[in-house]
Motif scaffolding. Structure first.
Motif, PDB file in Angstrom:
ATOM      1  N   GLN A  73       0.819  -1.214   0.000  1.00 40.74           N
ATOM      2  CA  GLN A  73       0.000   0.000   0.000  1.00 40.74           C
ATOM      3  C   GLN A  73       0.857   1.270   0.000  1.00 40.74           C
ATOM      4  O   GLN A  73       0.683   2.153  -0.853  1.00 40.74           O
ATOM      5  CB  GLN A  73      -0.932  -0.005   1.225  1.00 40.74           C
ATOM      6  CG  GLN A  73      -1.861  -1.204   1.302  1.00 40.74           C
ATOM      7  CD  GLN A  73      -3.061  -1.085   0.374  1.00 40.74           C
ATOM      8  OE1 GLN A  73      -3.361  -0.010  -0.123  1.00 40.74           O
ATOM      9  NE2 GLN A  73      -3.750  -2.183   0.151  1.00 40.74           N
ATOM     10  N   GLN A  74       1.775   1.376   0.954  1.00 40.19           N
ATOM     11  CA  GLN A  74       2.631   2.562   1.028  1.00 40.19           C
ATOM     12  C   GLN A  74       3.566   2.628  -0.175  1.00 40.19           C
ATOM     13  O   GLN A  74       3.861   3.708  -0.700  1.00 40.19           O
ATOM     14  CB  GLN A  74       3.428   2.563   2.331  1.00 40.19           C
ATOM     15  CG  GLN A  74       4.416   3.709   2.494  1.00 40.19           C
ATOM     16  CD  GLN A  74       3.741   5.077   2.593  1.00 40.19           C
ATOM     17  OE1 GLN A  74       2.517   5.160   2.708  1.00 40.19           O
ATOM     18  NE2 GLN A  74       4.520   6.136   2.558  1.00 40.19           N
ATOM     19  N   LEU A  75       4.016   1.477  -0.626  1.00 44.50           N
ATOM     20  CA  LEU A  75       4.884   1.433  -1.800  1.00 44.50           C
ATOM     21  C   LEU A  75       4.156   1.999  -3.019  1.00 44.50           C
ATOM     22  O   LEU A  75       4.731   2.760  -3.808  1.00 44.50           O
ATOM     23  CB  LEU A  75       5.327  -0.002  -2.053  1.00 44.50           C
ATOM     24  CG  LEU A  75       6.414  -0.220  -3.096  1.00 44.50           C
ATOM     25  CD1 LEU A  75       7.687   0.508  -2.717  1.00 44.50           C
ATOM     26  CD2 LEU A  75       6.683  -1.710  -3.256  1.00 44.50           C
ATOM     27  N   TYR A  76       2.901   1.649  -3.162  1.00 45.64           N
ATOM     28  CA  TYR A  76       2.097   2.169  -4.277  1.00 45.64           C
ATOM     29  C   TYR A  76       2.006   3.693  -4.213  1.00 45.64           C
ATOM     30  O   TYR A  76       2.203   4.378  -5.230  1.00 45.64           O
ATOM     31  CB  TYR A  76       0.696   1.554  -4.221  1.00 45.64           C
ATOM     32  CG  TYR A  76      -0.269   2.104  -5.249  1.00 45.64           C
ATOM     33  CD1 TYR A  76      -0.205   1.710  -6.575  1.00 45.64           C
ATOM     34  CD2 TYR A  76      -1.242   3.035  -4.884  1.00 45.64           C
ATOM     35  CE1 TYR A  76      -1.095   2.212  -7.524  1.00 45.64           C
ATOM     36  CE2 TYR A  76      -2.135   3.545  -5.819  1.00 45.64           C
ATOM     37  CZ  TYR A  76      -2.055   3.135  -7.133  1.00 45.64           C
ATOM     38  OH  TYR A  76      -2.925   3.642  -8.066  1.00 45.64           O
ATOM     39  N   ARG A  77       1.726   4.235  -3.044  1.00 51.05           N
ATOM     40  CA  ARG A  77       1.596   5.701  -2.906  1.00 51.05           C
ATOM     41  C   ARG A  77       2.903   6.402  -3.264  1.00 51.05           C
ATOM     42  O   ARG A  77       2.900   7.415  -3.972  1.00 51.05           O
ATOM     43  CB  ARG A  77       1.172   6.054  -1.482  1.00 51.05           C
ATOM     44  CG  ARG A  77      -0.277   5.701  -1.172  1.00 51.05           C
ATOM     45  CD  ARG A  77      -0.732   6.314   0.134  1.00 51.05           C
ATOM     46  NE  ARG A  77      -0.131   5.644   1.275  1.00 51.05           N
ATOM     47  CZ  ARG A  77      -0.652   4.579   1.877  1.00 51.05           C
ATOM     48  NH1 ARG A  77      -1.774   4.043   1.425  1.00 51.05           N
ATOM     49  NH2 ARG A  77      -0.055   4.041   2.927  1.00 51.05           N
ATOM     50  N   THR A  78       4.009   5.872  -2.786  1.00 50.49           N
ATOM     51  CA  THR A  78       5.290   6.535  -3.061  1.00 50.49           C
ATOM     52  C   THR A  78       5.702   6.386  -4.523  1.00 50.49           C
ATOM     53  O   THR A  78       6.331   7.285  -5.085  1.00 50.49           O
ATOM     54  CB  THR A  78       6.399   5.998  -2.146  1.00 50.49           C
ATOM     55  OG1 THR A  78       6.582   4.595  -2.361  1.00 50.49           O
ATOM     56  CG2 THR A  78       6.064   6.242  -0.678  1.00 50.49           C
ATOM     57  N   MET A  79       5.341   5.278  -5.159  1.00 47.72           N
ATOM     58  CA  MET A  79       5.632   5.134  -6.584  1.00 47.72           C
ATOM     59  C   MET A  79       4.830   6.141  -7.402  1.00 47.72           C
ATOM     60  O   MET A  79       5.351   6.751  -8.343  1.00 47.72           O
ATOM     61  CB  MET A  79       5.361   3.711  -7.055  1.00 47.72           C
ATOM     62  CG  MET A  79       6.409   2.706  -6.600  1.00 47.72           C
ATOM     63  SD  MET A  79       6.346   1.113  -7.496  1.00 47.72           S
ATOM     64  CE  MET A  79       4.781   0.463  -6.938  1.00 47.72           C
ATOM     65  N   ARG A  80       3.573   6.332  -7.051  1.00 48.78           N
ATOM     66  CA  ARG A  80       2.754   7.323  -7.749  1.00 48.78           C
ATOM     67  C   ARG A  80       3.360   8.718  -7.617  1.00 48.78           C
ATOM     68  O   ARG A  80       3.447   9.477  -8.597  1.00 48.78           O
ATOM     69  CB  ARG A  80       1.324   7.306  -7.186  1.00 48.78           C
ATOM     70  CG  ARG A  80       0.490   6.094  -7.539  1.00 48.78           C
ATOM     71  CD  ARG A  80       0.062   6.104  -8.997  1.00 48.78           C
ATOM     72  NE  ARG A  80      -0.742   7.280  -9.325  1.00 48.78           N
ATOM     73  CZ  ARG A  80      -2.058   7.355  -9.217  1.00 48.78           C
ATOM     74  NH1 ARG A  80      -2.745   6.295  -8.790  1.00 48.78           N
ATOM     75  NH2 ARG A  80      -2.696   8.444  -9.544  1.00 48.78           N
ATOM     76  N   GLU A  81       3.791   9.058  -6.418  1.00 52.39           N
ATOM     77  CA  GLU A  81       4.412  10.370  -6.184  1.00 52.39           C
ATOM     78  C   GLU A  81       5.704  10.516  -6.966  1.00 52.39           C
ATOM     79  O   GLU A  81       5.970  11.567  -7.571  1.00 52.39           O
ATOM     80  CB  GLU A  81       4.668  10.562  -4.685  1.00 52.39           C
ATOM     81  CG  GLU A  81       3.397  10.696  -3.850  1.00 52.39           C
ATOM     82  CD  GLU A  81       3.672  10.584  -2.363  1.00 52.39           C
ATOM     83  OE1 GLU A  81       4.867  10.456  -1.989  1.00 52.39           O
ATOM     84  OE2 GLU A  81       2.703  10.618  -1.576  1.00 52.39           O
ATOM     85  N   HIS A  82       6.519   9.469  -6.964  1.00 57.03           N
ATOM     86  CA  HIS A  82       7.802   9.529  -7.664  1.00 57.03           C
ATOM     87  C   HIS A  82       7.601   9.639  -9.169  1.00 57.03           C
ATOM     88  O   HIS A  82       8.331  10.370  -9.858  1.00 57.03           O
ATOM     89  CB  HIS A  82       8.634   8.294  -7.315  1.00 57.03           C
ATOM     90  CG  HIS A  82      10.008   8.314  -7.896  1.00 57.03           C
ATOM     91  ND1 HIS A  82      10.574   7.235  -8.525  1.00 57.03           N
ATOM     92  CD2 HIS A  82      10.932   9.303  -7.965  1.00 57.03           C
ATOM     93  CE1 HIS A  82      11.787   7.548  -8.942  1.00 57.03           C
ATOM     94  NE2 HIS A  82      12.033   8.787  -8.617  1.00 57.03           N
TER      95      HIS A  82
END
Length: 385
Positions: A73-82
């Protein structure tokens, strides 16, 4: 808020102790989070140095899963931001992803090289990051309800957590088949592929623990005598499985010759086409074929390229390579799209890029191996040294 990993120590008859680490996030099927990793690693290191700890038991709460994979879940959010940032092409730019995978891979390597016996009780679902935890344990138990898989092709990744290394070492061409199809393995499959060592009835778990507490453990816990002692207890438990406990036969063993034939092609498209062209009334094979057909073409190409590349590498070298490859995956479209389609929005309609295997060329795959760190500055440079 309760801790996602619980620790306790069990006394044994001769004064030694057994360290017990319990994954305690039952609602998420014990998906491996960064918090879990940050709890497990230092505790394992403390137990490794404690001469009174004879062995470690790694287990999980609940009846459904040992560990269903990584917490995405958190990995998905940070990938979207990056992906939306100006530095989206720099694989070092997603700090959370870099931290998560560095510390997850460090923990996995720690387990592979642990100086004391570690017993993993792999009951229920064991997938992805869960196999990463289990694979390196010195003694790995599966039960009648164990279900193992490396299904990363469904989320646009590849079998990481050392998967490139251990799948390249399973019998015949099974490693390629498992990476491409995410095929489910039962207890007999896990033993056949050497991803598990003992098949024991889950109902006998407490009897096994009781027996371990009665053993005459050697001092320090790090010598081969204690590993052999643990092995004897587990062998006896395996022999004592009740007649009414049923272990299904190994589909991998039953289809071994067929899988070797399907995966004998000279190129990735040859292998993928052969599997997809197979007509079978076997539900297990049908599901494997369907998973490959719906999976990311780029993941198929990358997975097999990695298995070929790591054949003569040390485990430490493999983790360093996988770290770079995984961060490249985090900057490219398939990984975030796969998580979106399978886990976040659950529409089951990923738009893969590349959409066709023919576009996942060797030159395209080679881009995943571009390492921005000088060798001495790689975040995992110290592994094995």
């Amino acid at each position: 808020m309760s801790q996602p990993v619980l620790f306790e120590e069990l006394a044994t008859q001769n004064g030694r102790r057994i360290g017990v680490a319990t994954l305690a996030s039952e609602k998420t099927l014990n998906a491996l989070s960064l918090d879990m990793v940050h709890l497990l690693t230092p505790q394992l290191r403390r137990w490794a140095k404690d001469p009174d700890i004879a062995m470690v038991l790694l287990q999980a709460q609940g009846e459904k899963a040992f560990c269903a994979g990584g917490d995405l879940q958190q990995l998905y959010r940070t990938m979207r931001e990056h992906h939306a940032s100006p530095a989206r092409d720099d694989i070092r730019g997603n700090r959370y992803a870099a931290e998560f995978f560095e510390h997850e891979y460090r923990l996995d390597y720690e387990i592979h090289t642990y100086p004391k016996p570690i017993l993993c009780w792999g009951h229920g679902i064991v997938m992805g990051g869960g196999i990463g935890l289990m694979a390196g344990c010195s003694h790995r138990v599966v039960t009648e309800r164990s279900r193992l898989a490396m299904p990363e092709i469904t989320i646009g990744l590849y079998p990481d957590v050392g998967g490139s290394w251990f799948l390249s070492r399973v019998p015949g061409k099974l490693g390629a088949f498992l990476a491409l199809t995410g095929a489910l393995m039962n207890a007999e499959d896990a033993k056949f592929t050497k991803l598990a060592d003992y098949r024991i009835a889950h109902a006998d778990k407490q009897k096994v623990i009781d027996a371990l507490q009665l053993q005459n453990w050697g001092e320090g816990g790090g010598d081969n005598d204690n590993k052999a002692l643990l092995g004897r207890v587990l062998q006896q438990a395996e022999r004592d499985v009740a007649d009414d406990v049923t272990f299904a036969p190994s589909a991998l063993r039953d289809n071994f010759d067929l899988i070797n034939l399907l995966c004998s092609g000279q190129t990735v498209p040859d292998i993928v086409d052969a599997i997809l062209a197979l007509k079978s009334d076997n539900p297990w094979l049908q599901k494997a074929i369907a998973t490959l057909g719906a999976g990311a073409p780029g993941s198929a190409a990358l997975s097999l390229a990695l298995q070929e590349r790591v054949r003569h590498m040390s485990l430490a070298e493999v983790f360093r390579l996988e770290f770079v490859v995984t961060l490249h995956c985090a900057t490219r479209p398939d990984f975030v799209e796969g998580i979106r389609a399978l886990i976040i929005e659950k529409d089951q309609k990923p738009q893969w890029n590349p959409a066709h295997l023919v576009d996942a060329t060797p030159a395209w795959v080679e881009g995943f191996f571009a390492d921005p760190w000088p060798a001495a500055e790689h975040p995992l440079a110290d592994l094995g040294r």
